[in-house]
Design a protein around this motif. Structure first.
Motif, PDB file in Angstrom:
ATOM      1  N   UNK A  49     102.943 -14.377  16.553  1.00 42.44           N
ATOM      2  CA  UNK A  49     101.399 -13.882  15.623  1.00 42.44           C
ATOM      3  C   UNK A  49     100.989 -15.565  15.692  1.00 42.44           C
ATOM      4  N   UNK A  50      99.673 -15.526  15.888  1.00 45.25           N
ATOM      5  CA  UNK A  50      99.306 -16.960  15.673  1.00 45.25           C
ATOM      6  C   UNK A  50      97.634 -16.531  15.093  1.00 45.25           C
ATOM      7  N   UNK A  51      97.025 -16.914  13.457  1.00 40.20           N
ATOM      8  CA  UNK A  51      95.442 -16.877  13.394  1.00 40.20           C
ATOM      9  C   UNK A  51      94.796 -18.159  13.744  1.00 40.20           C
ATOM     10  N   UNK A  52      93.589 -17.491  14.743  1.00 41.10           N
ATOM     11  CA  UNK A  52      92.902 -18.980  14.927  1.00 41.10           C
ATOM     12  C   UNK A  52      91.560 -19.108  14.362  1.00 41.10           C
ATOM     13  N   UNK A  53      91.475 -20.085  13.835  1.00 42.09           N
ATOM     14  CA  UNK A  53      89.721 -20.404  13.130  1.00 42.09           C
ATOM     15  C   UNK A  53      88.638 -21.495  13.992  1.00 42.09           C
ATOM     16  N   UNK A  54      87.821 -21.002  14.586  1.00 40.83           N
ATOM     17  CA  UNK A  54      86.892 -21.641  15.347  1.00 40.83           C
ATOM     18  C   UNK A  54      86.605 -23.196  14.706  1.00 40.83           C
ATOM     19  N   UNK A  55      86.608 -24.023  16.077  1.00 41.11           N
ATOM     20  CA  UNK A  55      86.404 -25.056  15.544  1.00 41.11           C
ATOM     21  C   UNK A  55      84.547 -25.041  15.216  1.00 41.11           C
ATOM     22  N   UNK A  56      83.654 -25.886  14.725  1.00 37.71           N
ATOM     23  CA  UNK A  56      82.454 -26.255  14.240  1.00 37.71           C
ATOM     24  C   UNK A  56      81.841 -27.219  15.454  1.00 37.71           C
ATOM     25  N   UNK A  57      81.577 -27.457  15.829  1.00 38.11           N
ATOM     26  CA  UNK A  57      79.885 -28.213  16.736  1.00 38.11           C
ATOM     27  C   UNK A  57      81.575 -29.337  17.337  1.00 38.11           C
ATOM     28  N   UNK A  58      81.311 -28.928  18.506  1.00 40.03           N
ATOM     29  CA  UNK A  58      83.084 -29.572  19.087  1.00 40.03           C
ATOM     30  C   UNK A  58      84.069 -29.691  18.824  1.00 40.03           C
ATOM     31  N   UNK A  59      84.044 -29.248  17.584  1.00 32.77           N
ATOM     32  CA  UNK A  59      85.781 -29.671  16.572  1.00 32.77           C
ATOM     33  C   UNK A  59      86.865 -28.307  17.109  1.00 32.77           C
ATOM     34  N   UNK A  60      87.905 -28.926  17.629  1.00 34.17           N
ATOM     35  CA  UNK A  60      89.044 -28.426  18.445  1.00 34.17           C
ATOM     36  C   UNK A  60      89.111 -26.829  16.943  1.00 34.17           C
ATOM     37  N   UNK A  61      90.102 -26.043  18.021  1.00 36.62           N
ATOM     38  CA  UNK A  61      89.659 -24.948  16.101  1.00 36.62           C
ATOM     39  C   UNK A  61      91.806 -24.877  16.079  1.00 36.62           C
ATOM     40  N   UNK A  62      91.484 -24.567  15.078  1.00 38.83           N
ATOM     41  CA  UNK A  62      92.525 -24.520  13.935  1.00 38.83           C
ATOM     42  C   UNK A  62      93.817 -23.220  14.355  1.00 38.83           C
ATOM     43  N   UNK A  63      94.984 -23.453  15.028  1.00 39.17           N
ATOM     44  CA  UNK A  63      95.634 -22.481  15.397  1.00 39.17           C
ATOM     45  C   UNK A  63      96.507 -22.502  14.137  1.00 39.17           C
ATOM     46  N   UNK A  64      97.267 -21.226  13.208  1.00 42.13           N
ATOM     47  CA  UNK A  64      98.051 -21.054  12.262  1.00 42.13           C
ATOM     48  C   UNK A  64      99.653 -20.416  12.856  1.00 42.13           C
ATOM     49  N   UNK A  65     100.362 -20.199  12.968  1.00 43.58           N
ATOM     50  CA  UNK A  65     101.672 -19.429  12.956  1.00 43.58           C
ATOM     51  C   UNK A  65     102.105 -18.722  12.132  1.00 43.58           C
ATOM     52  N   UNK A  66     101.454 -17.222  12.192  1.00 37.76           N
ATOM     53  CA  UNK A  66     101.750 -16.499  10.586  1.00 37.76           C
ATOM     54  C   UNK A  66     103.388 -15.802  11.408  1.00 37.76           C
ATOM     55  N   UNK A  67     104.310 -15.533  11.800  1.00 37.01           N
ATOM     56  CA  UNK A  67     105.149 -15.213  12.490  1.00 37.01           C
ATOM     57  C   UNK A  67     105.453 -14.893  14.030  1.00 37.01           C
ATOM     58  N   UNK A  68     106.863 -14.184  13.393  1.00 38.14           N
ATOM     59  CA  UNK A  68     107.194 -12.876  14.701  1.00 38.14           C
ATOM     60  C   UNK A  68     108.531 -12.140  14.391  1.00 38.14           C
ATOM     61  N   UNK A  69     108.514 -11.409  15.468  1.00 49.04           N
ATOM     62  CA  UNK A  69     109.888 -10.607  15.345  1.00 49.04           C
ATOM     63  C   UNK A  69     109.848 -10.100  16.480  1.00 49.04           C
ATOM     64  N   UNK A  70     111.195 -10.320  16.757  1.00 44.18           N
ATOM     65  CA  UNK A  70     112.176  -9.682  17.933  1.00 44.18           C
ATOM     66  C   UNK A  70     113.383  -8.888  17.222  1.00 44.18           C
ATOM     67  N   UNK A  71     113.681  -7.983  18.501  1.00 48.08           N
ATOM     68  CA  UNK A  71     114.691  -7.161  17.962  1.00 48.08           C
ATOM     69  C   UNK A  71     115.830  -6.625  19.719  1.00 48.08           C
ATOM     70  N   UNK A  72     116.793  -6.079  19.688  1.00 43.23           N
ATOM     71  CA  UNK A  72     116.963  -5.180  21.099  1.00 43.23           C
ATOM     72  C   UNK A  72     116.902  -3.664  21.226  1.00 43.23           C
TER      73      UNK A  72
END
Length: 178
Positions: A49-72
């Motif tokens: 899971x990633x969280x994204x904040x959009x950039x303003x006025x041509x700036x790149x957006x910011x991606x934050x790694x929020x976590x992960x989960x795995x199971x059999x």
């Protein structure tokens, strides 16, 4: 730009991006699932899971790694988290991964737009309701139920399920490999 380890509330992001993946050994496809679970490597699934904040006025957006989960994948019908998978195969592992990611997303109970990305095109189409399952397998029915509930709470633009090419260099898709 990536920011790792943040504990920001979900509502502070413009959207969530969820990568899912399932894993299955083709050589186990015709073997009994419980035997494989005990003697070999069982099918598995994961999501990131990633969280994204959009950039303003041509700036790149910011991606934050929020976590992960795995199971059999679980094959024992007596277990509380058993979805109905009764065979070995990538279609089941992929469905389970997207189901559990969708259920997690449903559980955070907010209207933040969310993009689900999977390298299984059939699973993406099944979750979206664009294609069916030949036998209405329990895992398909549960997958559709979760994504219908998500669709009811989000706008058409707020819920996107899309296919991404596997093994094509998308770092977030590769990290989601079970």
């Amino acid at each position: 730009t990536a920011t790792e380890g943040s504990a920001l509330p979900f509502r502070e992001f413009d959207r969530l991006i969820v990568y899912t993946d399932g894993s299955s050994k083709p050589s186990n496809r015709r073997k009994a699932p419980l035997w494989v679970h005990e003697k070999d490597i069982p099918d598995a699934w994961a999501f990131v899971v990633l969280g994204e904040k959009y950039g303003s006025h041509g700036n790149d957006s910011t991606i934050t790694f929020l976590g992960w989960h795995s199971q059999p994948v679980l094959y024992e019908s007596s277990l509380p988290h058993f979805l109905g998978t009764d065979a070995i195969g990538s279609e089941f592992a992929e469905r389970e991964g997207l189901f559990w990611a969708g259920l997690w997303r449903l559980g955070i109970n907010c209207t933040i737009p969310t993009v689900f990305r999977t390298d299984a095109s059939t699973t993406a189409e099944q979750a979206s309701g664009c294609t069916n399952c030949h036998d209405n397998h329990a895992t398909f029915v549960l997958l559709r139920c979760v994504f219908q509930a998500l669709a009811a709470g989000l706008t058409d633009e707020g819920l996107i399920v899309e296919h991404v090419a596997g093994h094509a260099g998308d770092a977030w898709n590769e990290i989601g490999r079970a």
